[in-house]
Design a protein around this motif. Sequence first.
Motif, PDB file in Angstrom:
ATOM      1  N   ALA A  82      22.193   3.224  24.781  1.00 34.22           N
ATOM      2  CA  ALA A  82      23.150   2.561  25.983  1.00 34.22           C
ATOM      3  C   ALA A  82      24.496   3.341  25.739  1.00 34.22           C
ATOM      4  CB  ALA A  82      23.160   1.181  25.748  1.00 34.22           C
ATOM      5  N   PHE A  83      24.823   4.157  26.684  1.00 35.37           N
ATOM      6  CA  PHE A  83      26.197   4.850  26.781  1.00 35.37           C
ATOM      7  C   PHE A  83      27.019   4.116  27.994  1.00 35.37           C
ATOM      8  CE2 PHE A  83      23.465   8.084  24.944  1.00 35.37           C
ATOM      9  CZ  PHE A  83      24.278   8.509  23.901  1.00 35.37           C
ATOM     10  N   ASP A  84      28.367   4.197  27.625  1.00 35.83           N
ATOM     11  CA  ASP A  84      29.291   3.599  28.890  1.00 35.83           C
ATOM     12  C   ASP A  84      29.687   4.656  29.803  1.00 35.83           C
ATOM     13  OD1 ASP A  84      29.882   0.974  27.716  1.00 35.83           O
ATOM     14  OD2 ASP A  84      30.514   2.348  25.918  1.00 35.83           O
ATOM     15  N   ALA A  85      29.393   5.999  29.163  1.00 34.85           N
ATOM     16  CA  ALA A  85      29.853   7.135  30.323  1.00 34.85           C
ATOM     17  C   ALA A  85      29.016   8.537  29.694  1.00 34.85           C
ATOM     18  CB  ALA A  85      31.179   7.457  30.120  1.00 34.85           C
ATOM     19  N   ILE A  86      28.836   9.439  30.548  1.00 33.47           N
ATOM     20  CA  ILE A  86      28.303  10.808  30.221  1.00 33.47           C
ATOM     21  C   ILE A  86      29.257  11.923  30.694  1.00 33.47           C
ATOM     22  CG2 ILE A  86      26.541  12.435  30.693  1.00 33.47           C
ATOM     23  CD1 ILE A  86      24.510  10.005  30.955  1.00 33.47           C
ATOM     24  N   LEU A  87      29.700  12.719  29.703  1.00 31.45           N
ATOM     25  CA  LEU A  87      30.692  14.063  30.186  1.00 31.45           C
ATOM     26  C   LEU A  87      29.778  15.021  30.238  1.00 31.45           C
ATOM     27  CD1 LEU A  87      33.597  14.573  30.510  1.00 31.45           C
ATOM     28  CD2 LEU A  87      33.737  15.132  28.015  1.00 31.45           C
ATOM     29  N   LEU A  88      29.380  15.623  31.262  1.00 27.21           N
ATOM     30  CA  LEU A  88      28.291  16.396  31.681  1.00 27.21           C
ATOM     31  C   LEU A  88      28.890  17.819  32.245  1.00 27.21           C
ATOM     32  CD1 LEU A  88      25.176  16.926  32.288  1.00 27.21           C
ATOM     33  CD2 LEU A  88      25.404  15.835  34.164  1.00 27.21           C
ATOM     34  N   ASP A  89      28.289  19.030  31.427  1.00 31.10           N
ATOM     35  CA  ASP A  89      28.578  20.336  31.910  1.00 31.10           C
ATOM     36  C   ASP A  89      28.004  20.677  33.000  1.00 31.10           C
ATOM     37  OD1 ASP A  89      29.867  22.951  31.813  1.00 31.10           O
ATOM     38  OD2 ASP A  89      28.451  23.708  30.178  1.00 31.10           O
ATOM     39  N   VAL A  90      28.537  21.240  33.952  1.00 32.03           N
ATOM     40  CA  VAL A  90      27.738  21.865  35.332  1.00 32.03           C
ATOM     41  C   VAL A  90      26.889  23.071  34.799  1.00 32.03           C
ATOM     42  CG1 VAL A  90      28.116  22.554  37.493  1.00 32.03           C
ATOM     43  CG2 VAL A  90      29.364  20.760  36.818  1.00 32.03           C
ATOM     44  N   SER A  91      27.516  24.053  34.240  1.00 29.16           N
ATOM     45  CA  SER A  91      26.931  25.196  34.134  1.00 29.16           C
ATOM     46  C   SER A  91      26.061  25.419  32.749  1.00 29.16           C
ATOM     47  CB  SER A  91      27.840  26.435  34.113  1.00 29.16           C
ATOM     48  OG  SER A  91      28.427  26.216  35.557  1.00 29.16           O
ATOM     49  N   MET A  92      24.908  25.415  32.691  1.00 27.56           N
ATOM     50  CA  MET A  92      24.111  25.427  31.419  1.00 27.56           C
ATOM     51  C   MET A  92      22.829  25.992  31.899  1.00 27.56           C
ATOM     52  SD  MET A  92      24.504  21.669  29.616  1.00 27.56           S
ATOM     53  CE  MET A  92      24.066  20.555  31.013  1.00 27.56           C
ATOM     54  N   PRO A  93      22.306  26.587  30.657  1.00 25.38           N
ATOM     55  CA  PRO A  93      21.009  27.444  30.845  1.00 25.38           C
ATOM     56  C   PRO A  93      20.000  26.625  30.918  1.00 25.38           C
ATOM     57  CG  PRO A  93      21.748  27.767  28.697  1.00 25.38           C
ATOM     58  CD  PRO A  93      22.843  27.067  29.672  1.00 25.38           C
ATOM     59  N   GLY A  94      18.574  26.972  31.682  1.00 31.19           N
ATOM     60  CA  GLY A  94      17.650  25.875  31.722  1.00 31.19           C
ATOM     61  C   GLY A  94      18.081  25.161  32.873  1.00 31.19           C
ATOM     62  N   MET A  95      18.209  23.621  32.391  1.00 33.01           N
ATOM     63  CA  MET A  95      18.647  22.677  33.230  1.00 33.01           C
ATOM     64  C   MET A  95      20.043  22.382  33.538  1.00 33.01           C
ATOM     65  SD  MET A  95      17.927  18.542  32.864  1.00 33.01           S
ATOM     66  CE  MET A  95      16.175  18.558  33.175  1.00 33.01           C
ATOM     67  N   ASP A  96      20.639  22.841  34.689  1.00 35.35           N
ATOM     68  CA  ASP A  96      21.854  22.698  34.560  1.00 35.35           C
ATOM     69  C   ASP A  96      22.514  21.139  35.009  1.00 35.35           C
ATOM     70  OD1 ASP A  96      21.673  21.961  37.498  1.00 35.35           O
ATOM     71  OD2 ASP A  96      22.223  24.061  38.261  1.00 35.35           O
ATOM     72  N   GLY A  97      23.964  21.002  35.078  1.00 30.50           N
ATOM     73  CA  GLY A  97      24.371  19.779  34.929  1.00 30.50           C
ATOM     74  C   GLY A  97      23.909  19.121  36.287  1.00 30.50           C
ATOM     75  N   PHE A  98      23.805  19.724  37.669  1.00 30.50           N
ATOM     76  CA  PHE A  98      23.311  19.303  38.704  1.00 30.50           C
ATOM     77  C   PHE A  98      21.855  18.636  38.675  1.00 30.50           C
ATOM     78  CE2 PHE A  98      26.777  22.305  40.601  1.00 30.50           C
ATOM     79  CZ  PHE A  98      27.447  21.022  41.077  1.00 30.50           C
ATOM     80  N   GLN A  99      21.114  19.380  37.973  1.00 34.23           N
ATOM     81  CA  GLN A  99      19.554  18.918  37.845  1.00 34.23           C
ATOM     82  C   GLN A  99      19.544  17.746  36.868  1.00 34.23           C
ATOM     83  OE1 GLN A  99      18.532  23.063  36.404  1.00 34.23           O
ATOM     84  NE2 GLN A  99      17.346  23.220  38.278  1.00 34.23           N
ATOM     85  N   CYS A 100      20.471  17.890  35.898  1.00 41.18           N
ATOM     86  CA  CYS A 100      20.383  16.785  34.911  1.00 41.18           C
ATOM     87  C   CYS A 100      20.588  15.512  35.534  1.00 41.18           C
ATOM     88  CB  CYS A 100      21.251  17.119  33.673  1.00 41.18           C
ATOM     89  SG  CYS A 100      21.332  15.990  32.326  1.00 41.18           S
TER      90      CYS A 100
END
Length: 125
Positions: free
Chosen positions: A47-65
């Motif tokens: 259980a997380f209170d928030a997620i800090l998510l990078d947009v540009s990543m190889p494979g699954m990018d931040g948008f897909q995640c």
Amino acid sequence: MTKQILVIDDEDSLRDLACICLEDLGGWETTAVASGQEGLLKATSHAFDAILLDVSMPGMDGFQCYEQLRKNPATQTIPVVLLTAKVLPDDRARFAEMSIAGVITKPFDPTSICDEIAELLNWSS
């Protein structure tokens, strides 16, 4: 109660810096992963209170995640703050449609990232 934040970023140094800042300056607990796929697994098992998510990543990018997080009932209400090096005009429109909690541009200021996240998420300090 201490806030739990999941940090998803493929860059080791940035991920480590973010975690150190959030823990030392914000007093929050962090879990760090290096890919969107790992992030999805972690987000559904804790259980997380928030997620800090990078947009540009190889494979699954931040948008897909992000899309996968929103499809899963277990993770769809977790606020997501995007980390991105480039914010193009098209991206701003896309961010507005996504109902994300906010955007922090990289390189971020280590001394103010906690304040930025707290403000975006309406967390009182």
